[in-house]
Design a protein around this motif. Structure first.
Motif, PDB file in Angstrom:
ATOM      1  N   MET A   1       0.900  -1.294   0.076  1.00  0.00           N
ATOM      2  CA  MET A   1      -0.080  -0.148   0.004  1.00  0.00           C
ATOM      3  C   MET A   1       0.943   1.237   0.059  1.00  0.00           C
ATOM      4  N   GLN A   2       0.523   2.207  -0.805  1.00  0.00           N
ATOM      5  CA  GLN A   2       1.213   3.620  -0.818  1.00  0.00           C
ATOM      6  C   GLN A   2       0.826   4.371   0.240  1.00  0.00           C
ATOM      7  N   HIS A   3       1.742   4.727   0.728  1.00  0.00           N
ATOM      8  CA  HIS A   3       1.533   5.827   1.848  1.00  0.00           C
ATOM      9  C   HIS A   3       1.531   7.298   1.582  1.00  0.00           C
ATOM     10  N   THR A   4       0.315   7.821   1.877  1.00  0.00           N
ATOM     11  CA  THR A   4       0.412   9.397   1.686  1.00  0.00           C
ATOM     12  C   THR A   4       0.087  10.086   2.970  1.00  0.00           C
ATOM     13  N   MET A   5       0.065  11.229   3.102  1.00  0.00           N
ATOM     14  CA  MET A   5      -0.433  11.895   4.271  1.00  0.00           C
ATOM     15  C   MET A   5      -1.885  11.543   4.419  1.00  0.00           C
ATOM     16  N   GLN A   6      -2.621  11.694   3.750  1.00  0.00           N
ATOM     17  CA  GLN A   6      -4.000  11.478   3.655  1.00  0.00           C
ATOM     18  C   GLN A   6      -4.357   9.877   4.269  1.00  0.00           C
ATOM     19  N   THR A   7      -3.484   8.877   3.694  1.00  0.00           N
ATOM     20  CA  THR A   7      -3.869   7.698   4.140  1.00  0.00           C
ATOM     21  C   THR A   7      -3.187   7.283   5.508  1.00  0.00           C
ATOM     22  N   LEU A   9      -2.995   9.688   7.739  1.00  0.00           N
ATOM     23  CA  LEU A   9      -3.836  10.478   8.744  1.00  0.00           C
ATOM     24  C   LEU A   9      -5.274   9.568   8.979  1.00  0.00           C
ATOM     25  N   ALA A  10      -5.807   9.100   8.078  1.00  0.00           N
ATOM     26  CA  ALA A  10      -7.167   8.462   7.990  1.00  0.00           C
ATOM     27  C   ALA A  10      -6.750   7.104   8.787  1.00  0.00           C
ATOM     28  N   THR A  11      -5.569   6.382   8.481  1.00  0.00           N
ATOM     29  CA  THR A  11      -5.341   5.066   9.334  1.00  0.00           C
ATOM     30  C   THR A  11      -5.182   5.258  10.701  1.00  0.00           C
ATOM     31  N   MET A  12      -4.351   6.344  10.717  1.00  0.00           N
ATOM     32  CA  MET A  12      -4.277   6.673  12.511  1.00  0.00           C
ATOM     33  C   MET A  12      -5.468   7.098  13.284  1.00  0.00           C
ATOM     34  N   ARG A  13      -6.404   7.832  12.442  1.00  0.00           N
ATOM     35  CA  ARG A  13      -7.679   8.601  13.139  1.00  0.00           C
ATOM     36  C   ARG A  13      -8.402   7.488  13.389  1.00  0.00           C
ATOM     37  N   GLU A  14      -8.596   6.329  12.501  1.00  0.00           N
ATOM     38  CA  GLU A  14      -9.276   5.186  12.692  1.00  0.00           C
ATOM     39  C   GLU A  14      -8.795   4.360  13.942  1.00  0.00           C
ATOM     40  N   ARG A  15      -7.362   4.446  14.077  1.00  0.00           N
ATOM     41  CA  ARG A  15      -6.724   3.367  14.736  1.00  0.00           C
ATOM     42  C   ARG A  15      -6.676   3.881  16.651  1.00  0.00           C
ATOM     43  N   LEU A  16      -6.450   5.252  16.714  1.00  0.00           N
ATOM     44  CA  LEU A  16      -6.152   5.738  17.880  1.00  0.00           C
ATOM     45  C   LEU A  16      -7.454   6.036  18.967  1.00  0.00           C
ATOM     46  N   ARG A  38       8.361  12.635  -1.142  1.00  0.00           N
ATOM     47  CA  ARG A  38       7.636  11.584  -0.250  1.00  0.00           C
ATOM     48  C   ARG A  38       7.665  11.679   1.051  1.00  0.00           C
ATOM     49  N   SER A  39       6.370  11.736   1.912  1.00  0.00           N
ATOM     50  CA  SER A  39       6.340  12.206   3.321  1.00  0.00           C
ATOM     51  C   SER A  39       5.496  11.254   4.085  1.00  0.00           C
ATOM     52  N   ARG A  40       5.774  11.080   5.218  1.00  0.00           N
ATOM     53  CA  ARG A  40       5.326  10.216   6.181  1.00  0.00           C
ATOM     54  C   ARG A  40       4.811  10.762   7.585  1.00  0.00           C
ATOM     55  N   LEU A  41       3.829  10.467   8.047  1.00  0.00           N
ATOM     56  CA  LEU A  41       3.293  10.936   9.248  1.00  0.00           C
ATOM     57  C   LEU A  41       3.775  10.382  10.437  1.00  0.00           C
ATOM     58  N   ALA A  42       4.259  11.025  11.352  1.00  0.00           N
ATOM     59  CA  ALA A  42       5.143  10.735  12.686  1.00  0.00           C
ATOM     60  C   ALA A  42       4.104  11.142  13.819  1.00  0.00           C
TER      61      ALA A  42
END
Length: 143
Positions: A1-7, A9-16, A38-42
């Motif tokens: 799965m390709q990571h984007t800021m949107q994916t 953010l959505a993944t973490m919002r659903e998870r936390l 390319r950026s990632r969310l920490a």
């Protein structure tokens, strides 16, 4: 799965359990492909979240991630884990408390995941992987 800021953010919002920690998340530029950064969310520690991690493609991305997160609030005790067989091997940047060795559910709680997210993932994850004390595979990545 390709990571984007949107994916991410959505993944973490659903998870936390407490998505408000995302307000302090840091965008980490990890490289460039075809002129596109390319950026990632920490996601920092805070609330019930006591640790985090971000897996990157290689040594240079690990160094770039450390440079961005070093000194940032919510990213204590930064360290890198990875098999050092090659500069091109994946690395995981970890912050906060050390992951427990008691299994996946305790580890997921350390990362501040909600009971619902833990239950969903536990249904999808083989028991032997749940027993591992390694950060979750890509299904629970980015961090």
């Amino acid at each position: 799965m390709q990571h984007t800021m949107q994916t991410d953010l959505a993944t973490m919002r659903e998870r936390l359990a407490d998505p408000s920690v995302l307000d302090s998340a840091v965008v980490v530029p990890v490289g460039e492909t075809d002129g596109i950064v390319r950026s990632r969310l920490a996601v920092p520690v805070g609330g019930g979240r006591r640790a985090g991690y971000l897996t990157v493609a290689d040594y240079s991305e690990a160094l770039a991630t450390l440079a961005v997160l070093n000194g940032q609030p919510g990213f204590p005790h930064l360290r890198v884990r990875g098999i050092v067989i090659s500069r091109d091997a994946r690395r995981t940047i970890i912050w906060g408390e050390d992951p427990p060795t008691t299994g996946a559910v305790d580890r997921w709680k350390l990362y501040g995941y909600s009971d619902e997210a833990i239950a969903r993932y536990a249904q999808q994850t083989p028991q032997d992987e749940q027993a591992s004390n390694q950060p979750p595979a890509t299904a629970l990545d980015p961090n």
